[in-house]
Design an enzyme around this catalytic site. Structure first.
Site, mmCIF file in Angstrom:
data_model
loop_
_atom_site.group_PDB
_atom_site.id
_atom_site.type_symbol
_atom_site.label_atom_id
_atom_site.label_comp_id
_atom_site.label_asym_id
_atom_site.label_seq_id
_atom_site.Cartn_x
_atom_site.Cartn_y
_atom_site.Cartn_z
ATOM 1 N N TRP A 101 -46.650 17.799 21.059
ATOM 2 C CA TRP A 101 -46.436 17.728 22.349
ATOM 3 C C TRP A 101 -47.281 16.475 22.817
ATOM 4 C CZ3 TRP A 101 -42.377 19.456 23.602
ATOM 5 C CH2 TRP A 101 -41.737 20.533 23.392
ATOM 6 N N ASP A 171 -52.609 18.791 29.648
ATOM 7 C CA ASP A 171 -51.417 19.726 29.463
ATOM 8 C C ASP A 171 -51.993 21.004 29.079
ATOM 9 O OD1 ASP A 171 -49.141 21.243 28.617
ATOM 10 O OD2 ASP A 171 -48.301 19.618 27.386
ATOM 11 N N LYS A 195 -44.775 29.604 28.879
ATOM 12 C CA LYS A 195 -45.489 29.931 27.683
ATOM 13 C C LYS A 195 -46.304 31.184 28.234
ATOM 14 C CE LYS A 195 -43.912 26.483 25.459
ATOM 15 N NZ LYS A 195 -44.160 25.338 25.405
HETATM 16 C C1 LIG Z 1 -43.845 23.972 25.468
HETATM 17 C C2 LIG Z 1 -44.629 22.665 25.449
HETATM 18 C C3 LIG Z 1 -44.402 21.759 26.301
HETATM 19 C C4 LIG Z 1 -42.964 21.366 26.514
HETATM 20 O O1 LIG Z 1 -42.350 22.071 27.743
HETATM 21 P P1 LIG Z 1 -40.724 21.951 28.280
HETATM 22 O O2 LIG Z 1 -41.030 22.937 29.621
HETATM 23 O O3 LIG Z 1 -39.888 22.420 27.357
HETATM 24 O O4 LIG Z 1 -40.797 20.440 28.524
HETATM 25 C C5 LIG Z 1 -45.091 20.679 26.453
HETATM 26 N N1 LIG Z 1 -46.461 20.902 26.256
HETATM 27 C C6 LIG Z 1 -46.895 22.193 25.373
HETATM 28 C C7 LIG Z 1 -48.238 22.169 25.263
HETATM 29 C C8 LIG Z 1 -45.940 23.062 25.455
HETATM 30 O O5 LIG Z 1 -46.428 24.286 24.694
#
Ligand SMILES: *Cc1c(COP(=O)(O)O)cnc(C)c1O
Length: 363
Positions: A101, A171, A195
């Site tokens: 990511w 993030d 998540k």
């Molecule tokens: C799942 C995830 C993403 C991507 O998320 P989307 O909503 O599918 O774009 C980005 N960063 C992390 C840390 C993730 O776990």
């Protein structure tokens, strides 16, 4: 009705109480005679929903007044572009690459300016967090970027990097609300909610006000400017209304359970059950450097792809779903987010112990 133990990395398990409440309110939300899905986002009822969601989130995370909370769409991935478009004043940013990511965010930023990779753990399949106490941060970097919890590899920053005064952008998709955070250490904290908080389609961005600027990169669309959404309290256009409503319920559920301090304690206890088992197992082992282990995503292997596949299948038959590791790494991964009850992990460990014995491994 029968519910499985769902160890999915995302979309992931939600609190059963929240789902039940949403079901009860499905046809008639608090006497409005309609579902939240059918309701105008400009209605009084919806205004209360989104305002309360924001207030509860502020309360949970102790968000300082000089930060805006934005409920946006496009998932975490859209932020990979929004961040440089809005923050790259000098067209320079430094990235710490600790997984897929972070790497995707780093690659996206290259579309907009000079993105520099100042640290990486790719040399060892992202199984650790690099030392970030004295990195060559550029003096004119607009921000330093991290992915705080690496969902796929199961690592987590236990201390934030030394950004040498530059703005920190993080993030936190897969560790959102799993423990207390000091928001004032960040310029931007953001995460997709699927998540640990709610249904896919909502991304929450917590951003310090001075970073919300009129001057963004030329060509930045209206919908991709933080200012557009900040000026309109996330109601510039129709927001992901139902998703925000569920997030709001999860915030209330977290508050009822004692907030983020209590969640941290619960999550530590829960993760220790699995890690302690892995550390003592003769068949299974964790794949991450001990001090960098995530509380949320726990990858493990047997060392044999055949046994891994057998385990995943037998676990599924026994009611433990989505234990297969990410397609890029194989093995297994148990995601044990806030809403995974401790019994789920205890039962998984009991099942692993049984599998170990049945497959000829004596402890
Ligand atoms: C799942 C995830 C993403 C991507 O998320 P989307 O909503 O599918 O774009 C980005 N960063 C992390 C840390 C993730 O776990």
């Amino acid at each position: 009705m029968s519910r499985v133990y769902n160890f999915s990395a995302g979309p992931a398990v939600l609190p059963e109480e929240v789902l039940q409440e949403a079901a009860d309110e499905m046809l008639d939300y608090k006497g409005t005679g309609m579902s939240v899905m059918e309701m105008s986002h400009r209605s009084k009822a919806y205004d209360t929903i989104i305002k309360e969601a924001e207030a509860d989130l502020r309360d949970l995370m102790k968000i300082p007044d000089n930060y805006k909370v934005l409920f946006l769409q496009g998932g975490a991935s859209q932020q990979f572009a929004m961040i440089p478009m809005n923050l790259m004043k000098n067209r320079k940013a430094d990235y710490i690459v600790t997984g897929q990511w972070a790497k995707k965010a780093y690659q996206e930023a290259q579309l907009f300016g000079e993105a520099r990779k100042i640290a990486s753990s790719e040399d060892e399949t992202f199984s650790y967090i690099p030392d970030c106490s004295d990195l060559p941060v550029s003096e004119d970097a607009d921000y330093v970027y991290i992915c705080e919890n690496n969902t796929i590899y199961g690592t987590k920053f236990k201390t934030l990097p030394n950004t040498k005064g530059r703005t920190l952008v993080a993030d936190v998709s897969s560790c959102f609300l799993s423990e207390p955070v000091d928001v004032s250490k960040y310029g931007v904290i953001y995460g997709g909610v699927q998540k640990n908080i709610g249904p896919a389609g909502v991304v929450i961005v917590i951003i310090r006000e001075d970073l919300i600027r009129e001057e963004v990169l030329p060509g930045t669309p209206t919908m991709l400017r933080y200012k557009t959404h900040a000026d309109n309290d996330s109601l510039y256009n129709t927001p992901p209304a139902y998703g925000i409503y569920i997030c709001g319920k999860v915030f209330k559920w977290l508050k009822k359970r004692g907030g983020l301090e209590a969640m941290k304690e619960y999550n530590e206890k829960k993760a220790a059950i699995l890690y302690d088992f892995l550390d003592g197992s003769k068949l299974f082992r964790g794949t991450v450097r001990r001090e960098d282990r995530s509380l949320m995503n726990v990858p493990f292997i047997t060392g044999s792809e055949e046994l891994d596949a057998k385990f995943v299948k037998e676990a599924k038959d026994a009611g433990f779903e989505n234990l297969k590791g990410h397609r890029s790494v194989g093995g297994m991964r148990a995601s044990i987010y806030n809403a995974m009850p401790i019994e789920g992990v205890e039962k998984l460990v009991a099942f692993m112990r049984k599998f170990e014995a049945e497959n000829g491994v004596v402890r």
